[in-house]
Design an enzyme around this catalytic site. Structure first.
Site, PDB file in Angstrom:
ATOM      1  N   TRP A   1      -6.957  -3.481   4.920  1.00  0.00           N
ATOM      2  CA  TRP A   1      -6.540  -2.066   4.831  1.00  0.00           C
ATOM      3  C   TRP A   1      -5.544  -1.851   3.701  1.00  0.00           C
ATOM      4  O   TRP A   1      -4.669  -2.694   3.479  1.00  0.00           O
ATOM      5  CB  TRP A   1      -5.883  -1.686   6.156  1.00  0.00           C
ATOM      6  CG  TRP A   1      -5.112  -0.409   6.125  1.00  0.00           C
ATOM      7  CD1 TRP A   1      -3.820  -0.241   5.706  1.00  0.00           C
ATOM      8  CD2 TRP A   1      -5.581   0.882   6.529  1.00  0.00           C
ATOM      9  NE1 TRP A   1      -3.461   1.079   5.817  1.00  0.00           N
ATOM     10  CE2 TRP A   1      -4.524   1.793   6.318  1.00  0.00           C
ATOM     11  CE3 TRP A   1      -6.801   1.363   7.032  1.00  0.00           C
ATOM     12  CZ2 TRP A   1      -4.637   3.156   6.608  1.00  0.00           C
ATOM     13  CZ3 TRP A   1      -6.904   2.719   7.326  1.00  0.00           C
ATOM     14  CH2 TRP A   1      -5.826   3.609   7.112  1.00  0.00           C
TER      15      TRP A   1
ATOM     16  N   TRP B   1      -4.953   0.170   9.968  1.00  0.00           N
ATOM     17  CA  TRP B   1      -3.521   0.137   9.720  1.00  0.00           C
ATOM     18  C   TRP B   1      -2.878  -0.814  10.729  1.00  0.00           C
ATOM     19  O   TRP B   1      -3.235  -0.817  11.901  1.00  0.00           O
ATOM     20  CB  TRP B   1      -2.969   1.556   9.870  1.00  0.00           C
ATOM     21  CG  TRP B   1      -1.555   1.719   9.440  1.00  0.00           C
ATOM     22  CD1 TRP B   1      -1.101   1.899   8.161  1.00  0.00           C
ATOM     23  CD2 TRP B   1      -0.408   1.737  10.296  1.00  0.00           C
ATOM     24  NE1 TRP B   1       0.262   2.021   8.168  1.00  0.00           N
ATOM     25  CE2 TRP B   1       0.723   1.926   9.450  1.00  0.00           C
ATOM     26  CE3 TRP B   1      -0.200   1.597  11.667  1.00  0.00           C
ATOM     27  CZ2 TRP B   1       2.022   1.988   9.952  1.00  0.00           C
ATOM     28  CZ3 TRP B   1       1.088   1.661  12.160  1.00  0.00           C
ATOM     29  CH2 TRP B   1       2.187   1.856  11.305  1.00  0.00           C
TER      30      TRP B   1
ATOM     31  N   ASP C   1      -0.651   3.886   0.959  1.00  0.00           N
ATOM     32  CA  ASP C   1       0.138   4.386  -0.185  1.00  0.00           C
ATOM     33  C   ASP C   1       0.366   3.399  -1.337  1.00  0.00           C
ATOM     34  O   ASP C   1       0.699   2.229  -1.098  1.00  0.00           O
ATOM     35  CB  ASP C   1       1.558   4.754   0.265  1.00  0.00           C
ATOM     36  CG  ASP C   1       1.614   5.547   1.530  1.00  0.00           C
ATOM     37  OD1 ASP C   1       0.562   5.904   2.073  1.00  0.00           O
ATOM     38  OD2 ASP C   1       2.743   5.806   1.993  1.00  0.00           O
TER      39      ASP C   1
END
Ligand code: FRU
Length: 472
Positions: A19, A46, A22
């Site tokens: 994963w 996440w 940002d």
């Protein structure tokens, strides 16, 4: 082709597996570009956040470096959240948020700010002084994260996202040494409008003769053709007076389905370059079946336009990706004109001359299946002055169309980048940018231009086949 490679992008920065969200710590350091990113290496969802790390000489060709930060200290036990990087007299220093879950049931968390230093630009050591900011100022909510640090007149400054009474805020701090920080006050905040309850990933800098604040608010409500998601990246243009930012605008930065948590860097050429996360919390992610999720956008140069807006231009180095260029125009398109039949690593450079045309709408269909079962459509409506990216028949993905208003102009220039499962559209030198993920079949590679209600003149139209930067 192996399973894992399905939908993998070929010329974007992304994690080797697992994963990513940002971009973090974007910096031009010792003549090279570093990009870190929120990363969970052990799965496609996440999880406890690590910092992935890529390095590049030109912002185009990337190499993976080892994971730079992993959670585990008393102050960052549940994640090393987003942050930034600085050059502290030759020491590459990361500033990040420590995330600690106190009560998962009641959603109680503690967030603090930390630093980590590196001598070689590869291995990072968390400072003994951590956390360098223990907690948010009194009276503020528990969300306190995403420090962006820069140096001005010999002083370090930090903006950090926060919340008070469910209104998003950006706080300003300063420091002489990156370890002791003084709170300077609220730089900017939601004044009670539809601007979100928490402002994630702030970034603050001078652009032209103005100051710009970027933020990614949570909790924005869709409003007509403004805003699409609960999460949204916006920019504010204004003036910076005595530690206060006086803003005169609050505008979406990118109009696509999948763009969030943008961060910028100032490079050796003095350019302000932005990279965003090319996915979205809300988006279904078909790539997860194949063990990964998320990518970075292409780098874009930020420019303040004469009207005080921000344009995002594709950086000039992107031409390095071009492998084979085929000029197709000039064209006079009456109905439909095919321009490409194979390839899904493509840049289209096209110009539409509206003054010479009588069409009421025109556009581009791409990632089209030969049997007509799939297509993605970029359609300009000249009566409504809008552009729509329609991915309702784009393949496996979530579908949905996004429409935005555009300025009337004599010509419309389009640069469209397709990289297997991503689309980035730059209209009129980045005045309007649309970034979305699509999940067509590998074989859906047709592209046509079309006109409705008349014809459209295309003075130029060039298809560039692009190369892969990865060897997998
Ligand atoms: C933004 C964000 C940040 C946070 C990070 C966690 O997408 O929620 O506020 O630091 O992601 O991965």
């Amino acid at each position: 082709q192996n399973e894992r490679a399905a939908y993998r992008l070929r010329y974007h920065l992304m994690a080797p597996s697992g994963w990513m969200n940002d971009p973090n710590g974007l910096i031009y350091f010792n003549g090279q570009y570093h990009a870190f990113y929120q990363h969970y290496p052990y799965g496609e969802t996440w999880g406890p956040m690590h910092w992935g790390h890529g390095i590049s000489d030109d912002l185009i060709h990337w190499h993976h470096l080892p994971v730079a930060l992993a959670p585990g200290e008393a102050y960052d036990r549940d994640g090393c959240f987003s942050g930034s990087a600085v050059d502290d007299q030759g020491t590459l220093t990361l500033i990040y948020t420590g995330h600690n879950v106190i009560d998962p049931e009641k959603d109680v968390i503690v967030q603090n700010q930390n630093i980590a230093r590196s001598r070689d630009g590869i291995h990072f050591y968390k400072a003994n002084a951590n956390p360098v900011i223990h907690q948010q100022p009194a009276g503020m909510g528990q969300d306190f994260r995403d420090p962006k640090v820069w140096r001005e007149n010999g002083v370090w400054f930090m903006v950090v996202g926060a919340t008070k009474h469910d209104q998003g805020q950006v706080l300003l701090y300063e420091s002489a040494n990156l370890e002791e920080w003084t709170y300077r006050g609220v730089l900017a905040q939601n004044d009670g409008g539809n601007e979100g309850y928490m402002w994630e990933c702030p970034d603050f800098f001078k652009l032209g003769d103005k100051y710009v604040l970027l933020a990614s608010p949570q909790g924005v409500e869709p409003e007509g053709d403004r805003y699409l998601n609960h999460h949204q990246t916006v920019y504010m243009v204004g003036d910076y007076v005595n530690g206060q930012f006086i803003r005169s605008s609050f505008t979406e930065l990118d109009y696509g389905h999948d763009f969030y948590a943008v961060q910028t860097l100032l490079d050796g050429k003095g350019r302000r370059i932005a990279i965003g996360w090319m996915d979205m919390w809300e988006s279904p992610k078909p790539s997860q079946k194949h063990g990964w999720a998320g990518a970075m956008t292409l780098p874009r140069e930020l420019v303040l336009t004469e009207e005080g807006k921000i344009a995002m231009k594709p950086i000039e180095e992107l031409t390095l990706l071009r492998q084979q260029s085929t000029p197709i125009g000039p064209l006079h398109v009456k109905h439909v004109h095919p321009i490409l039949s194979s390839g899904n690593l493509v840049e289209l450079e096209a110009q539409f001359a509206l003054v010479d045309s009588d069409a009421s709408a025109f556009g581009i269909r791409f990632c089209c299946a030969a049997d007509g079962s799939e297509e993605t459509v970029l359609r300009f409506d000249l009566l409504k002055h809008t552009v729509t990216l329609d991915r309702s028949r784009s393949g496996e993905g979530p579908g949905g169309a996004r429409t935005v208003s555009i300025k009337s102009a004599a010509t419309i220039d389009v640069r469209l980048f397709i990289d297997r499962s991503s689309v980035e559209v730059f209209i009129n030198d980045g005045e309007t940018v649309i970034t979305s993920r699509i999940y067509p079949q590998e074989t859906s590679t047709g592209m046509t231009v079309f006109a409705e209600g008349g014809s459209i003149v295309m003075p130029t139209c060039t298809v560039h086949k692009l190369k892969s930067i990865w060897s997998e």
